[in-house]
Every structure is written in structure tokens, then in C-alpha cells.
Design a protein around this motif. Structure first.
Motif, short mmCIF file in Angstrom:
data_model
loop_
_atom_site.label_atom_id
_atom_site.label_comp_id
_atom_site.label_asym_id
_atom_site.label_seq_id
_atom_site.Cartn_x
_atom_site.Cartn_y
_atom_site.Cartn_z
N VAL A 177 0.82 -1.22 0.00
CA VAL A 177 0.00 0.00 0.00
C VAL A 177 0.85 1.26 0.00
CG1 VAL A 177 -1.61 1.35 1.40
CG2 VAL A 177 -2.04 -1.05 1.01
N ASP A 178 1.83 1.34 0.88
CA ASP A 178 2.64 2.56 0.96
C ASP A 178 3.32 2.88 -0.37
OD1 ASP A 178 1.91 2.87 3.57
OD2 ASP A 178 3.75 2.02 4.39
N LEU A 179 3.82 1.87 -1.05
CA LEU A 179 4.48 2.09 -2.34
C LEU A 179 3.49 2.49 -3.41
CD1 LEU A 179 7.07 -0.82 -2.44
CD2 LEU A 179 7.57 1.62 -2.43
N THR A 180 2.35 1.82 -3.48
CA THR A 180 1.40 2.10 -4.55
C THR A 180 0.71 3.45 -4.36
OG1 THR A 180 -0.31 0.79 -3.45
CG2 THR A 180 1.02 -0.32 -5.12
N LEU A 181 0.67 3.96 -3.15
CA LEU A 181 0.09 5.29 -2.92
C LEU A 181 0.95 6.40 -3.52
CD1 LEU A 181 -1.33 5.06 0.71
CD2 LEU A 181 -2.60 5.16 -1.45
N THR A 182 2.20 6.09 -3.84
CA THR A 182 3.08 7.10 -4.43
C THR A 182 2.89 7.21 -5.94
OG1 THR A 182 4.91 5.55 -4.80
CG2 THR A 182 4.82 6.68 -2.64
N GLY A 183 1.97 6.42 -6.51
CA GLY A 183 1.69 6.51 -7.94
C GLY A 183 2.36 5.45 -8.78
N ILE A 184 3.05 4.52 -8.16
CA ILE A 184 3.63 3.42 -8.92
C ILE A 184 2.74 2.20 -8.75
CG2 ILE A 184 6.01 4.25 -8.89
CD1 ILE A 184 6.56 2.51 -6.50
N ALA A 185 2.84 1.26 -9.66
CA ALA A 185 1.96 0.10 -9.60
C ALA A 185 2.71 -1.16 -10.01
CB ALA A 185 0.77 0.31 -10.54
N TYR A 186 2.17 -2.28 -9.58
CA TYR A 186 2.74 -3.58 -9.93
C TYR A 186 1.58 -4.53 -10.23
CZ TYR A 186 1.10 -5.57 -5.57
OH TYR A 186 0.29 -6.02 -4.56
N ARG A 187 1.89 -5.56 -10.95
CA ARG A 187 0.91 -6.62 -11.20
C ARG A 187 1.69 -7.92 -11.28
NH1 ARG A 187 -1.19 -5.46 -16.22
NH2 ARG A 187 -0.17 -7.22 -17.21
N VAL A 188 1.17 -8.94 -10.63
CA VAL A 188 1.75 -10.27 -10.71
C VAL A 188 0.69 -11.16 -11.34
CG1 VAL A 188 2.74 -12.21 -9.44
CG2 VAL A 188 3.11 -9.87 -8.62
N ASP A 189 0.99 -11.68 -12.53
CA ASP A 189 0.07 -12.57 -13.21
C ASP A 189 0.58 -14.00 -13.10
OD1 ASP A 189 -1.58 -10.47 -14.11
OD2 ASP A 189 -0.33 -10.16 -15.87
N VAL A 190 -0.34 -14.91 -12.92
CA VAL A 190 -0.01 -16.33 -12.82
C VAL A 190 -0.82 -17.06 -13.87
CG1 VAL A 190 0.01 -18.34 -11.31
CG2 VAL A 190 0.29 -16.07 -10.32
N ASP A 191 -0.14 -17.76 -14.78
CA ASP A 191 -0.87 -18.56 -15.75
C ASP A 191 -0.09 -19.81 -16.13
OD1 ASP A 191 0.79 -18.12 -18.14
OD2 ASP A 191 -0.03 -16.10 -18.20
N THR A 192 -0.76 -20.67 -16.88
CA THR A 192 -0.18 -21.97 -17.21
C THR A 192 0.85 -21.90 -18.33
OG1 THR A 192 -1.97 -22.43 -18.75
CG2 THR A 192 -2.25 -23.19 -16.48
N VAL A 193 0.89 -20.80 -19.07
CA VAL A 193 1.82 -20.69 -20.19
C VAL A 193 3.11 -20.01 -19.75
CG1 VAL A 193 2.16 -19.70 -22.49
CG2 VAL A 193 -0.07 -20.63 -21.86
#
Length: 129
Positions: free
Chosen positions: A31-47
Motif C-alpha cells: 500500500v505505501d508504495l502504490t500510494l506514491t503513484g507506482i503500480a505492480y501486477r503479478v500474473d499467474v498462468d499456465t503458459v
């Protein structure tokens, strides 16, 4: 050419559970990091397995990457990290998601078409079985 083995419905379901558990574990810590305007995403898939996406202000990205990877490693290395109540709630939610039809009808028609035409596609009922 060699093809990767098809992923079973059970394995797909396990990946979906893993993804939701990981997401819920990471959100409060990021939360503290994303409130500064940066973002992340972790995707999990079979490929592709785990895929990381980082966006935002360049000087802050290195801290975001380090924190994200640290949290993923912490989650993966501690099998007792997830409380039983959280696990049971997420399993219940995933089952409810598979048993509810809240999307537009055309999306189910496209899924059914994929089941008929594509190798490795599975029905919702097949995934829950």
C-alpha cells in the motif's frame, strides 16, 4: 515441434487459488508504495508462469521491484503463512465464482466455442469436478 503438456483443470484451479492467495497477502504490504503513484501486477498462468509488470515513476521502480520480489519469495518460502480461515474463504469464493454466471452471455458462448475448438480448454463444470 514439441508442445508443452496440457494443464489439467485441477492445475488451473490450483494456480487460480495461488494467485488469489498471493494477491491478498501482498496488497497490505504494498500500500505505501502504490500510494506514491507506482503500480505492480503479478500474473499467474499456465503458459508463462509468473509474470511481473511494474509501472510508474522511474526512481521509485527499483524499490517497487525489490519489495515485490521479496514479498513473492517470502510467500513462496513459508507454507504456513496463509491462515486457514483465509484459505477456506478464498476456496469458497472461487467455487461461488464458478457457479455464478454474472458475465455477458456472449462471453460464455465464446468460452464454449473454445472448449470445442482448442486443445486444453475446459468447461467450468470440468474445472470444479
Amino acid at each position: 515441434p514439441a508442445h508443452a503438456p496440457e494443464c489439467s483443470p485441477l492445475d488451473k484451479l490450483r494456480l487460480a487459488l495461488y494467485s488469489r492467495l498471493l494477491s491478498e497477502e501482498m496488497k497490505p504490504k504494498m500500500v505505501d508504495l502504490t500510494l506514491t503513484g507506482i503500480a505492480y501486477r503479478v500474473d499467474v498462468d499456465t503458459v508463462n508462469g509468473l509474470t511481473f509488470v511494474f509501472t510508474g515513476f522511474a526512481p521509485a521502480l527499483s524499490r517497487l521491484v525489490e519489495t515485490t520480489l521479496g514479498e513473492v519469495n517470502r510467500f513462496n518460502s513459508n507454507l504456513t503463512l496463509t491462515r486457514q480461515s483465509r484459505f477456506q474463504r478464498i476456496v469458497r469464493e472461487v467455487r461461488e465464482d464458478f457457479n455464478s454466471y454474472s458475465e455477458m452471455p456472449v462471453s460464455y458462448a465464446l468460452t464454449d466455442r473454445s472448449i470445442l475448438l482448442e486443445a486444453g480448454a475446459h468447461s467450468r463444470a470440468g474445472t470444479l469436478a
